[in-house]
Design a protein around this motif. Structure first.
Motif, PDB file in Angstrom:
ATOM      1  N   PRO A  55       0.825  -1.220   0.000  1.00  0.00           N
ATOM      2  CA  PRO A  55       0.000   0.000   0.000  1.00  0.00           C
ATOM      3  C   PRO A  55       0.856   1.265   0.000  1.00  0.00           C
ATOM      4  O   PRO A  55       1.810   1.381   0.768  1.00  0.00           O
ATOM      5  CB  PRO A  55      -0.799  -0.126   1.305  1.00  0.00           C
ATOM      6  N   GLY A  56       0.535   2.194  -0.888  1.00  0.00           N
ATOM      7  CA  GLY A  56       1.250   3.458  -0.963  1.00  0.00           C
ATOM      8  C   GLY A  56       2.510   3.437  -1.802  1.00  0.00           C
ATOM      9  O   GLY A  56       3.105   4.475  -2.067  1.00  0.00           O
ATOM     10  N   GLN A  57       2.944   2.278  -2.251  1.00  0.00           N
ATOM     11  CA  GLN A  57       4.163   2.174  -3.059  1.00  0.00           C
ATOM     12  C   GLN A  57       3.810   2.231  -4.537  1.00  0.00           C
ATOM     13  O   GLN A  57       2.786   1.721  -4.974  1.00  0.00           O
ATOM     14  CB  GLN A  57       4.907   0.878  -2.747  1.00  0.00           C
ATOM     15  N   LYS A  58       4.692   2.871  -5.327  1.00  0.00           N
ATOM     16  CA  LYS A  58       4.473   2.977  -6.766  1.00  0.00           C
ATOM     17  C   LYS A  58       5.610   2.317  -7.532  1.00  0.00           C
ATOM     18  O   LYS A  58       6.713   2.138  -7.006  1.00  0.00           O
ATOM     19  CB  LYS A  58       4.370   4.449  -7.180  1.00  0.00           C
ATOM     20  N   LEU A  59       5.347   1.968  -8.766  1.00  0.00           N
ATOM     21  CA  LEU A  59       6.358   1.362  -9.623  1.00  0.00           C
ATOM     22  C   LEU A  59       7.408   2.408  -9.994  1.00  0.00           C
ATOM     23  O   LEU A  59       7.085   3.513 -10.431  1.00  0.00           O
ATOM     24  CB  LEU A  59       5.708   0.813 -10.886  1.00  0.00           C
ATOM     25  N   LEU A  60       8.685   2.047  -9.834  1.00  0.00           N
ATOM     26  CA  LEU A  60       9.795   2.946 -10.126  1.00  0.00           C
ATOM     27  C   LEU A  60      10.609   2.416 -11.302  1.00  0.00           C
ATOM     28  O   LEU A  60      10.577   1.220 -11.609  1.00  0.00           O
ATOM     29  CB  LEU A  60      10.698   3.099  -8.895  1.00  0.00           C
ATOM     30  N   PHE A  61      11.366   3.323 -11.949  1.00  0.00           N
ATOM     31  CA  PHE A  61      12.160   2.966 -13.126  1.00  0.00           C
ATOM     32  C   PHE A  61      13.615   3.364 -12.923  1.00  0.00           C
ATOM     33  O   PHE A  61      13.905   4.509 -12.577  1.00  0.00           O
ATOM     34  CB  PHE A  61      11.613   3.671 -14.371  1.00  0.00           C
ATOM     35  N   ASP A  62      14.522   2.421 -13.168  1.00  0.00           N
ATOM     36  CA  ASP A  62      15.950   2.707 -13.129  1.00  0.00           C
ATOM     37  C   ASP A  62      16.309   3.514 -14.381  1.00  0.00           C
ATOM     38  O   ASP A  62      16.086   3.038 -15.502  1.00  0.00           O
ATOM     39  CB  ASP A  62      16.729   1.396 -13.106  1.00  0.00           C
ATOM     40  N   PRO A  63      16.858   4.722 -14.234  1.00  0.00           N
ATOM     41  CA  PRO A  63      17.196   5.551 -15.397  1.00  0.00           C
ATOM     42  C   PRO A  63      18.122   4.863 -16.391  1.00  0.00           C
ATOM     43  O   PRO A  63      18.046   5.124 -17.595  1.00  0.00           O
ATOM     44  CB  PRO A  63      17.866   6.777 -14.769  1.00  0.00           C
ATOM     45  N   ARG A  64      18.985   3.981 -15.910  1.00  0.00           N
ATOM     46  CA  ARG A  64      19.914   3.286 -16.811  1.00  0.00           C
ATOM     47  C   ARG A  64      19.161   2.378 -17.784  1.00  0.00           C
ATOM     48  O   ARG A  64      19.499   2.296 -18.970  1.00  0.00           O
ATOM     49  CB  ARG A  64      20.923   2.468 -16.004  1.00  0.00           C
ATOM     50  N   SER A  65      18.135   1.716 -17.296  1.00  0.00           N
ATOM     51  CA  SER A  65      17.326   0.860 -18.175  1.00  0.00           C
ATOM     52  C   SER A  65      16.550   1.696 -19.184  1.00  0.00           C
ATOM     53  O   SER A  65      16.438   1.329 -20.353  1.00  0.00           O
ATOM     54  CB  SER A  65      16.362   0.010 -17.338  1.00  0.00           C
ATOM     55  N   LEU A  66      16.013   2.831 -18.728  1.00  0.00           N
ATOM     56  CA  LEU A  66      15.255   3.693 -19.634  1.00  0.00           C
ATOM     57  C   LEU A  66      16.135   4.219 -20.761  1.00  0.00           C
ATOM     58  O   LEU A  66      15.726   4.235 -21.928  1.00  0.00           O
ATOM     59  CB  LEU A  66      14.642   4.858 -18.853  1.00  0.00           C
ATOM     60  N   LEU A  67      17.339   4.636 -20.434  1.00  0.00           N
ATOM     61  CA  LEU A  67      18.255   5.144 -21.462  1.00  0.00           C
ATOM     62  C   LEU A  67      18.628   4.047 -22.459  1.00  0.00           C
ATOM     63  O   LEU A  67      18.770   4.306 -23.658  1.00  0.00           O
ATOM     64  CB  LEU A  67      19.514   5.712 -20.804  1.00  0.00           C
ATOM     65  N   SER A  68      18.769   2.827 -21.971  1.00  0.00           N
ATOM     66  CA  SER A  68      19.123   1.713 -22.850  1.00  0.00           C
ATOM     67  C   SER A  68      17.994   1.363 -23.809  1.00  0.00           C
ATOM     68  O   SER A  68      18.234   0.846 -24.900  1.00  0.00           O
ATOM     69  CB  SER A  68      19.477   0.482 -22.016  1.00  0.00           C
ATOM     70  N   LEU A  69      16.757   1.662 -23.418  1.00  0.00           N
ATOM     71  CA  LEU A  69      15.598   1.341 -24.251  1.00  0.00           C
ATOM     72  C   LEU A  69      15.149   2.509 -25.110  1.00  0.00           C
ATOM     73  O   LEU A  69      14.170   2.392 -25.859  1.00  0.00           O
ATOM     74  CB  LEU A  69      14.429   0.912 -23.354  1.00  0.00           C
ATOM     75  N   ALA A  70      15.864   3.627 -25.032  1.00  0.00           N
ATOM     76  CA  ALA A  70      15.429   4.862 -25.692  1.00  0.00           C
ATOM     77  C   ALA A  70      15.222   4.704 -27.189  1.00  0.00           C
ATOM     78  O   ALA A  70      14.312   5.313 -27.765  1.00  0.00           O
ATOM     79  CB  ALA A  70      16.441   5.978 -25.416  1.00  0.00           C
ATOM     80  N   ASP A  71      16.047   3.898 -27.851  1.00  0.00           N
ATOM     81  CA  ASP A  71      15.968   3.772 -29.306  1.00  0.00           C
ATOM     82  C   ASP A  71      15.241   2.527 -29.784  1.00  0.00           C
ATOM     83  O   ASP A  71      15.196   2.259 -30.991  1.00  0.00           O
ATOM     84  CB  ASP A  71      17.377   3.773 -29.901  1.00  0.00           C
ATOM     85  N   SER A  72      14.638   1.761 -28.867  1.00  0.00           N
ATOM     86  CA  SER A  72      13.976   0.523 -29.278  1.00  0.00           C
ATOM     87  C   SER A  72      12.541   0.404 -28.796  1.00  0.00           C
ATOM     88  O   SER A  72      11.679  -0.069 -29.542  1.00  0.00           O
ATOM     89  CB  SER A  72      14.770  -0.697 -28.781  1.00  0.00           C
ATOM     90  N   LEU A  73      12.259   0.819 -27.572  1.00  0.00           N
ATOM     91  CA  LEU A  73      10.944   0.544 -26.991  1.00  0.00           C
ATOM     92  C   LEU A  73       9.835   1.330 -27.687  1.00  0.00           C
ATOM     93  O   LEU A  73       9.888   2.554 -27.780  1.00  0.00           O
ATOM     94  CB  LEU A  73      10.935   0.856 -25.494  1.00  0.00           C
TER      95      LEU A  73
END
Length: 273
Positions: free
Chosen positions: A131-149
């Motif tokens: 309860p009260g927790q939200k899904l978080l994203f590691d910036p390193r993973s987001l940058l790695s997916l920038a050109d594909s996702l």
């Protein structure tokens, strides 16, 4: 404990028994699709003989850890939704992975995707979070997916901000329904970073109650064709874009006129002095 092993594959009527005339090891080398969904599987064993595996179906099980997949460098589709996975481990070698399904697990942080440069779809909906927790994203993973996702599903994850997702510049479809998004200006800023966005679902978020919500998003997302499961009429889009441009032009004209009036008032006041 039910464990996915070569022995379990050998006993499966939906697999080896249908391929008579070849040895079990030969069968494993030719195996490209493996279906073991809804089998109460809790762990993934040594499947290293299945080197040509491209699609693995393991949804609706009791799996707690992603492991023993280092061998599957040819894997393109991995279905692990509705398990008990809390951490995104052992994914680095899946460099051909195109679609990853992890909805309905217990993941709190999206991470470990730095090597998945060919990932086009990521499904993370409905994580079972405290309860009260939200899904978080590691910036390193987001940058790695920038050109594909291209497709991201984060429905029902208590998310109140998607600013970090702006890095996903090739995104075409975003599903973020039933979260806690409420800052319209912040959303508009992110959407301008996604020029290829075609489909989006934000239904069930507080931001949907913002005045002119739909009109503003249609203007912000120039190529959007579906918003909240409703098609966007091209005539409506053109009207809204033209209306906004006209409104901004009138505002600039008014500001310019006000500026001139202020200068004139100052000069008259100075002369009267």
């Amino acid at each position: 404990m039910v464990r996915l092993t070569l022995e379990l594959i050998a006993k499966s009527r939906s697999h080896f028994q249908k391929r008579s005339g070849i040895s079990f090891l030969e069968y494993l080398r030719t195996l490209t699709h493996l279906h073991f969904s809804g089998r109460n599987i809790e762990d993934i064993g040594d499947l290293s003989q299945c080197r040509n595996l491209t699609v693995l179906y393991l949804y609706d099980n009791q799996i707690t850890h992603i492991r023993n997949l280092n061998f599957s460098s040819n894997l393109t589709h991995l279905f692990l939704q509705n398990n008990n996975i809390a951490h995104m481990d052992d994914l680095a070698n899946l460099q051909k992975l195109s679609k990853l399904y992890l909805g309905g697990n217990e993941i709190a942080v999206v991470e470990g995707l730095e090597k998945l440069s060919e990932l086009t779809e990521l499904h993370l909906e409905s994580q079972r979070l405290p309860p009260g927790q939200k899904l978080l994203f590691d910036p390193r993973s987001l940058l790695s997916l920038a050109d594909s996702l291209c497709v991201l599903n984060i429905n029902r994850n208590n998310i109140d901000d998607i600013g970090d997702l702006a890095a996903l510049r090739r995104l075409e479809k975003l599903y973020a329904a039933d979260n806690k998004l409420q800052n319209m200006e912040g959303l508009e800023d992110v959407f301008t970073r996604w020029p290829g966005l075609l489909e989006m679902d934000l239904s069930g978020n507080p931001v949907c109650k913002t005045p002119k919500y739909r009109d503003r998003l249609i203007v912000a997302c120039k190529r959007l064709v579906v918003l909240d499961d409703r098609d966007i009429n091209e005539i409506t889009r053109r009207f809204l874009i033209n209306w906004k441009a006209s409104k901004e032009a009138n505002k600039k004209k008014k500001n310019k006129q006000t500026h001139h009036d202020d200068d004139g008032t100052f000069r008259i006041f100075f002369l009267n002095k």
